[in-house]
Scaffold this active site. Structure first.
Site, mmCIF file in Angstrom:
data_model
loop_
_atom_site.group_PDB
_atom_site.id
_atom_site.type_symbol
_atom_site.label_atom_id
_atom_site.label_comp_id
_atom_site.label_asym_id
_atom_site.label_seq_id
_atom_site.Cartn_x
_atom_site.Cartn_y
_atom_site.Cartn_z
ATOM 1 C CG HIS A 3 -11.465 -34.919 -15.725
ATOM 2 N ND1 HIS A 3 -12.289 -34.883 -16.816
ATOM 3 C CD2 HIS A 3 -10.211 -34.709 -16.200
ATOM 4 C CE1 HIS A 3 -11.573 -34.672 -17.910
ATOM 5 N NE2 HIS A 3 -10.305 -34.566 -17.568
ATOM 6 C CB SER A 43 -14.332 -37.502 -16.821
ATOM 7 O OG SER A 43 -14.799 -36.331 -16.220
ATOM 8 C CG ASP A 87 -9.393 -34.282 -21.189
ATOM 9 O OD1 ASP A 87 -8.624 -34.061 -22.143
ATOM 10 O OD2 ASP A 87 -9.017 -34.281 -19.991
#
Ligand SMILES: C[S@@+](CC[C@H](N)C(=O)[O-])C[C@H]1O[C@@H](n2cnc3c(N)ncnc32)[C@H](O)[C@@H]1O
Lengths: 189, 293
Positions: A40, A13, A132
């Protein structure tokens, strides 16, 4: 060859672009295991990410299209605003709702890959500011795959690697620039 | 921390962890077979990885720990089937999604449509209708709407009802306004709706020439000949075989050189259906019907 792993999945991310650049550029030049990546980013992003990453590897880097076969020498990037999943032989996209605010979601990729590839899978969690990937990584472990996490100390944002270490049973914690060479060594065994 | 807030797939999935993925596959196939035999909905050729995720989400919501247990419940409780049906026909959509696609429709497809005295459009898998309203606006602005008929269909009756209402969340209007402008919109987006306490109500005249109905791409056939078919982000949920079948259906439902528009990340490459369509705006996944079957 002795390299039982047929697919590598990577999730990252915040700080991911730089981390992915390092990962790809430190892989052996002839590395050819397919790699599926969730990074992301904003839902309206274009394919700049794939084009930037392409500069760092001889593998073919593209945003994944639905039902593309998984073949050696390719890097599949999850398109912005789609989940990326894998089946036995191909990737699949979905526009299901975000999972924990993320689409693409690292957990979605990891869980589907763990089910399809079991012990033939390597999961890698890199820098990021959320959690995540932790659940997905533990699924990979449960299914017999190999789990690797970037050393939080070497991560631009340590939260995601730290969360993965806390939750999943992690096989290796490696500094960012050691992950590529480690994958190279595995192949030689 | 992640531990304090175990998210969706953790808890109950643990119970399944030792089970062979093969067993799980059998359970999923039996469940889909049962749904087909009892309720007539055929999800047997849907893409495995994503349908399994959705089935699992439903299992968790129902508080059961396996697909077999979910099957038992679905078979004996029709309301459970209703809930599952909503999960299985994911309705995520938005207005002018992928603005560059709508811009390409406007600039490259509309000039061809202009040459027809009467234009028939099939919007397959239209979900709650956001794309249908988008297309209606576009055709209005191009002066074509009056001679267009849009057949908007979806598997799911519940979302069709939402579409017919033409009321969408106010909170989305900012995003849609930006999309509309990027898609080459000629007016001010706010002219198209009136804000109400319950949402943004779109101008009913946009729906004058739209016919909403239920249609299942898996089991239902063609019902007319179209100049343009839109089917975006629907076939990603199908496996390759089913995709080929549906592409056949589209091919036979299109007029000569009619247009087919797919989602941004869908492709016909290396499929049986590839020779049936010619790329028209390749990067926007707009194709034309090739002559030969
Ligand atoms: C992700 S939405 C896509 C909506 C819209 N086209 C878009 O791209 O924004 C997928 C839609 O396909 C519908 N669908 C799924 N299976 C179908 C089938 N067999 N026949 C017709 N529609 C189906 C679902 O009900 C859902 O509304």
């Amino acid at each position: 060859m002795g390299f039982q792993h047929e697919l590598i999945v990577v999730g990252t991310s915040w700080g991911g672009l730089r981390a992915l650049e390092v990962l790809l550029s430190t892989l052996p030049a002839d590395f050819d295991r397919p790699i599926a990546v969730v990074q992301h980013r904003r839902p309206d992003s274009d394919d700049t990410l794939a084009r930037v990453l392409q500069r760092h590897t001889k593998m073919r880097v593209r945003e994944a299209e639905d039902k593309e076969p998984i073949v050696p020498g390719r890097v599949y990037i999850a398109p912005a605003d789609y989940h990326l999943l894998v089946d036995d032989q191909s990737v699949a996209l979905s526009t299901d709702p975000p999972v924990r605010f993320s689409r693409p979601s690292i957990d979605v990729l990891f869980e589907s890959a763990a089910d399809a590839f079991r012990h033939r899978l390597i999961g890698i969690v890199l820098t990021g500011r959320n959690h995540d990937g932790a659940i997905g990584l533990s699924r990979i472990k449960q299914r017999g795959g190999l789990t690797i996490v970037q050393d939080p100390a070497s991560a631009e944002s340590p939260e995601m690697p730290a969360g993965a270490i806390e939750r999943a049973c992690v096989d290796r914690v490696l500094a960012l620039d050691r992950i590529g060479p480690f994958l190279g060594q595995l192949r030689q065994r | 921390m992640s531990r304090a807030a175990p998210a969706s797939s953790s808890g109950t999935y643990r119970a399944l962890k030792e089970k062979d993925t093969e067993v799980e596959r059998v359970e999923v196939e039996l469940l889909l077979e049962a749904i087909f035999r009892v309720y007539g909905f055929d999800f047997r050729s849907y893409a495995y990885a994503s349908i399994k995720r959705r089935l699992w989400r439903r299992a968790q919501a129902e508080g059961v720990a396996s697909f077999s247990a979910l099957q038992e419940r679905v078979l004996h409780d029709p309301t459970c089937m209703d809930r599952l049906m909503l999960d299985l026909s994911i309705q995520v959509t938005s207005m002018f999604r992928d603005p560059s696609f709508f811009l390409a429709l406007r600039r490259k497809v509309v000039p061809s449509l202009r040459t027809y005295p009467f234009i028939r459009v099939w919007h397959a898998g239209c979900s709650s209708g956001e794309e249908v309203f988008s297309l209606a606006m576009l055709l209005k602005e191009e002066g074509l709407y009056a001679r267009t008929r849009i057949y908007a269909t979806d598997l799911n009756e519940t979302v069709i009802k939402v579409a017919k209402n033409g009321i969408f969340p106010l909170s989305k209007m900012q995003e849609y306004t930006i999309n509309y402008q990027r898609a080459g919109g000629l007016r001010s987006f706010s002219e198209y709706y009136t804000a109400r306490y319950d949402g943004a109500r779109f101008d009913p005249s946009l729906m004058e020439n739209v016919l909403f109905s239920q249609h299942n791409l898996v089991t239902d056939g063609s019902f007319s000949e179209f100049h343009l078919i839109l089917c975006r982000n629907v076939m990603i949920y199908f496996d390759r075989n089913l995709q080929n079948r549906v592409l056949d259906l589209f091919h036979s439902s299109l007029a000569n050189f009619g247009f087919l528009a797919l989602g941004r990340k869908e492709n016909l490459r290396q499929t049986e259906s590839e020779p049936k369509f010619i790329p028209f705006v390749a990067e926007e996944k707009i194709f034309r019907r090739a002559d030969k079957k």
